[in-house]
Scaffold this motif. Structure first.
Motif, PDB file in Angstrom:
ATOM      1  N   MET A   1      67.446  30.878  94.565  1.00  0.00           N
ATOM      2  CA  MET A   1      67.229  31.001  93.147  1.00  0.00           C
ATOM      3  C   MET A   1      67.028  32.478  92.810  1.00  0.00           C
ATOM      4  SD  MET A   1      64.613  28.871  90.829  1.00  0.00           S
ATOM      5  CE  MET A   1      63.392  29.863  90.029  1.00  0.00           C
ATOM      6  N   ALA A   2      67.679  32.931  91.748  1.00  0.00           N
ATOM      7  CA  ALA A   2      67.601  34.327  91.338  1.00  0.00           C
ATOM      8  C   ALA A   2      66.274  34.617  90.641  1.00  0.00           C
ATOM      9  CB  ALA A   2      68.765  34.647  90.410  1.00  0.00           C
ATOM     10  N   SER A   3      65.799  35.835  90.808  1.00  0.00           N
ATOM     11  CA  SER A   3      64.584  36.265  90.129  1.00  0.00           C
ATOM     12  C   SER A   3      64.916  36.659  88.696  1.00  0.00           C
ATOM     13  CB  SER A   3      63.987  37.471  90.846  1.00  0.00           C
ATOM     14  OG  SER A   3      63.585  37.120  92.141  1.00  0.00           O
ATOM     15  N   THR A   4      63.938  36.491  87.819  1.00  0.00           N
ATOM     16  CA  THR A   4      64.113  36.866  86.426  1.00  0.00           C
ATOM     17  C   THR A   4      62.934  37.718  85.967  1.00  0.00           C
ATOM     18  OG1 THR A   4      63.017  34.876  85.619  1.00  0.00           O
ATOM     19  CG2 THR A   4      65.413  34.767  85.871  1.00  0.00           C
ATOM     20  N   ALA A   5      63.113  38.380  84.823  1.00  0.00           N
ATOM     21  CA  ALA A   5      62.053  39.163  84.207  1.00  0.00           C
ATOM     22  C   ALA A   5      62.150  39.007  82.695  1.00  0.00           C
ATOM     23  CB  ALA A   5      62.166  40.629  84.584  1.00  0.00           C
ATOM     24  N   GLU A   6      61.019  39.004  82.034  1.00  0.00           N
ATOM     25  CA  GLU A   6      60.988  38.982  80.580  1.00  0.00           C
ATOM     26  C   GLU A   6      60.787  40.418  80.115  1.00  0.00           C
ATOM     27  OE1 GLU A   6      58.490  36.923  76.991  1.00  0.00           O
ATOM     28  OE2 GLU A   6      58.755  35.835  78.866  1.00  0.00           O
ATOM     29  N   ILE A   7      61.729  40.898  79.298  1.00  0.00           N
ATOM     30  CA  ILE A   7      61.731  42.300  78.900  1.00  0.00           C
ATOM     31  C   ILE A   7      61.685  42.392  77.379  1.00  0.00           C
ATOM     32  CG2 ILE A   7      63.028  44.469  79.001  1.00  0.00           C
ATOM     33  CD1 ILE A   7      64.160  43.507  81.650  1.00  0.00           C
ATOM     34  N   PRO A   8      60.749  43.195  76.831  1.00  0.00           N
ATOM     35  CA  PRO A   8      60.644  43.331  75.377  1.00  0.00           C
ATOM     36  C   PRO A   8      61.794  44.146  74.797  1.00  0.00           C
ATOM     37  CG  PRO A   8      59.047  44.750  76.455  1.00  0.00           C
ATOM     38  CD  PRO A   8      59.718  43.945  77.536  1.00  0.00           C
ATOM     39  N   LEU A   9      62.135  43.826  73.528  1.00  0.00           N
ATOM     40  CA  LEU A   9      63.132  44.575  72.767  1.00  0.00           C
ATOM     41  C   LEU A   9      62.382  45.475  71.790  1.00  0.00           C
ATOM     42  CD1 LEU A   9      65.588  41.642  71.977  1.00  0.00           C
ATOM     43  CD2 LEU A   9      65.809  43.348  73.785  1.00  0.00           C
ATOM     44  N   VAL A  10      62.789  46.738  71.711  1.00  0.00           N
ATOM     45  CA  VAL A  10      62.115  47.707  70.857  1.00  0.00           C
ATOM     46  C   VAL A  10      63.120  48.296  69.876  1.00  0.00           C
ATOM     47  CG1 VAL A  10      60.831  49.875  70.818  1.00  0.00           C
ATOM     48  CG2 VAL A  10      60.515  48.277  72.723  1.00  0.00           C
ATOM     49  N   GLY A  11      62.815  48.188  68.574  1.00  0.00           N
ATOM     50  CA  GLY A  11      63.689  48.710  67.532  1.00  0.00           C
ATOM     51  C   GLY A  11      64.740  47.698  67.112  1.00  0.00           C
ATOM     52  N   GLY A  12      65.483  48.049  66.084  1.00  0.00           N
ATOM     53  CA  GLY A  12      66.548  47.179  65.597  1.00  0.00           C
ATOM     54  C   GLY A  12      66.034  45.877  65.014  1.00  0.00           C
ATOM     55  N   ALA A  13      66.948  44.967  64.750  1.00  0.00           N
ATOM     56  CA  ALA A  13      66.610  43.685  64.121  1.00  0.00           C
ATOM     57  C   ALA A  13      65.757  42.797  65.017  1.00  0.00           C
ATOM     58  CB  ALA A  13      67.891  42.951  63.734  1.00  0.00           C
ATOM     59  N   ALA A  14      65.820  42.973  66.323  1.00  0.00           N
ATOM     60  CA  ALA A  14      65.093  42.109  67.259  1.00  0.00           C
ATOM     61  C   ALA A  14      63.771  42.729  67.729  1.00  0.00           C
ATOM     62  CB  ALA A  14      65.980  41.794  68.459  1.00  0.00           C
ATOM     63  N   ASP A  15      63.314  43.771  67.071  1.00  0.00           N
ATOM     64  CA  ASP A  15      62.078  44.449  67.468  1.00  0.00           C
ATOM     65  C   ASP A  15      60.937  43.450  67.605  1.00  0.00           C
ATOM     66  OD1 ASP A  15      60.526  46.805  68.023  1.00  0.00           O
ATOM     67  OD2 ASP A  15      59.624  46.572  66.047  1.00  0.00           O
ATOM     68  N   GLY A  16      60.209  43.526  68.714  1.00  0.00           N
ATOM     69  CA  GLY A  16      59.088  42.633  68.965  1.00  0.00           C
ATOM     70  C   GLY A  16      59.445  41.364  69.718  1.00  0.00           C
ATOM     71  N   GLN A  17      60.726  41.050  69.820  1.00  0.00           N
ATOM     72  CA  GLN A  17      61.158  39.894  70.597  1.00  0.00           C
ATOM     73  C   GLN A  17      61.287  40.298  72.061  1.00  0.00           C
ATOM     74  OE1 GLN A  17      64.632  37.916  68.992  1.00  0.00           O
ATOM     75  NE2 GLN A  17      64.081  38.505  66.907  1.00  0.00           N
ATOM     76  N   SER A  18      61.529  39.348  72.914  1.00  0.00           N
ATOM     77  CA  SER A  18      61.792  39.647  74.316  1.00  0.00           C
ATOM     78  C   SER A  18      62.902  38.741  74.816  1.00  0.00           C
ATOM     79  CB  SER A  18      60.531  39.489  75.167  1.00  0.00           C
ATOM     80  OG  SER A  18      60.077  38.166  75.120  1.00  0.00           O
ATOM     81  N   VAL A  19      63.518  39.156  75.908  1.00  0.00           N
ATOM     82  CA  VAL A  19      64.593  38.376  76.521  1.00  0.00           C
ATOM     83  C   VAL A  19      64.277  38.176  77.994  1.00  0.00           C
ATOM     84  CG1 VAL A  19      66.397  39.105  74.932  1.00  0.00           C
ATOM     85  CG2 VAL A  19      65.979  40.449  76.974  1.00  0.00           C
ATOM     86  N   THR A  20      64.717  37.053  78.529  1.00  0.00           N
ATOM     87  CA  THR A  20      64.598  36.785  79.957  1.00  0.00           C
ATOM     88  C   THR A  20      65.946  37.084  80.587  1.00  0.00           C
ATOM     89  OG1 THR A  20      62.939  35.091  79.554  1.00  0.00           O
ATOM     90  CG2 THR A  20      64.043  35.053  81.697  1.00  0.00           C
ATOM     91  N   VAL A  21      65.940  37.978  81.569  1.00  0.00           N
ATOM     92  CA  VAL A  21      67.190  38.386  82.210  1.00  0.00           C
ATOM     93  C   VAL A  21      67.098  38.148  83.711  1.00  0.00           C
ATOM     94  CG1 VAL A  21      67.740  40.109  80.459  1.00  0.00           C
ATOM     95  CG2 VAL A  21      66.441  40.789  82.483  1.00  0.00           C
ATOM     96  N   GLU A  22      68.247  37.975  84.324  1.00  0.00           N
ATOM     97  CA  GLU A  22      68.323  37.802  85.773  1.00  0.00           C
ATOM     98  C   GLU A  22      68.347  39.175  86.432  1.00  0.00           C
ATOM     99  OE1 GLU A  22      71.565  35.974  88.798  1.00  0.00           O
ATOM    100  OE2 GLU A  22      71.021  34.724  87.069  1.00  0.00           O
TER     101      GLU A  22
END
Length: 68
Positions: A1-22
């Motif tokens: 199983m691949a490892s993932t990380a949750e990374i915050p988004l800074v600036g733009g329309a998605a500022d304050g959101q985060s994404v989970t990436v592999e």
């Protein structure tokens, strides 16, 4: 199983959101993230990976502009 990380988004329309990436085999996330807007790819924004020095989060994606 691949490892993932949750990374915050800074600036733009998605500022304050985060994404989970592999993470790659070296434990690093992708260098860019294309965040889709309400218009799908037509409104996508590009976020670029940055290392956060001295913070709890190791990385963040910073807004660079529209994809088109």
């Amino acid at each position: 199983m691949a490892s993932t990380a949750e990374i915050p988004l800074v600036g733009g329309a998605a500022d304050g959101q985060s994404v989970t990436v592999e993470l790659d085999p070296n434990g690093r996330p992708p260098l860019t993230h294309h965040h889709l807007g309400d218009g799908g790819l037509a409104k996508a924004e590009i976020y670029e990976l940055e290392t956060v020095e001295g913070a709890g989060d190791r990385w963040r994606y910073c807004w660079r502009g529209p994809a088109v």
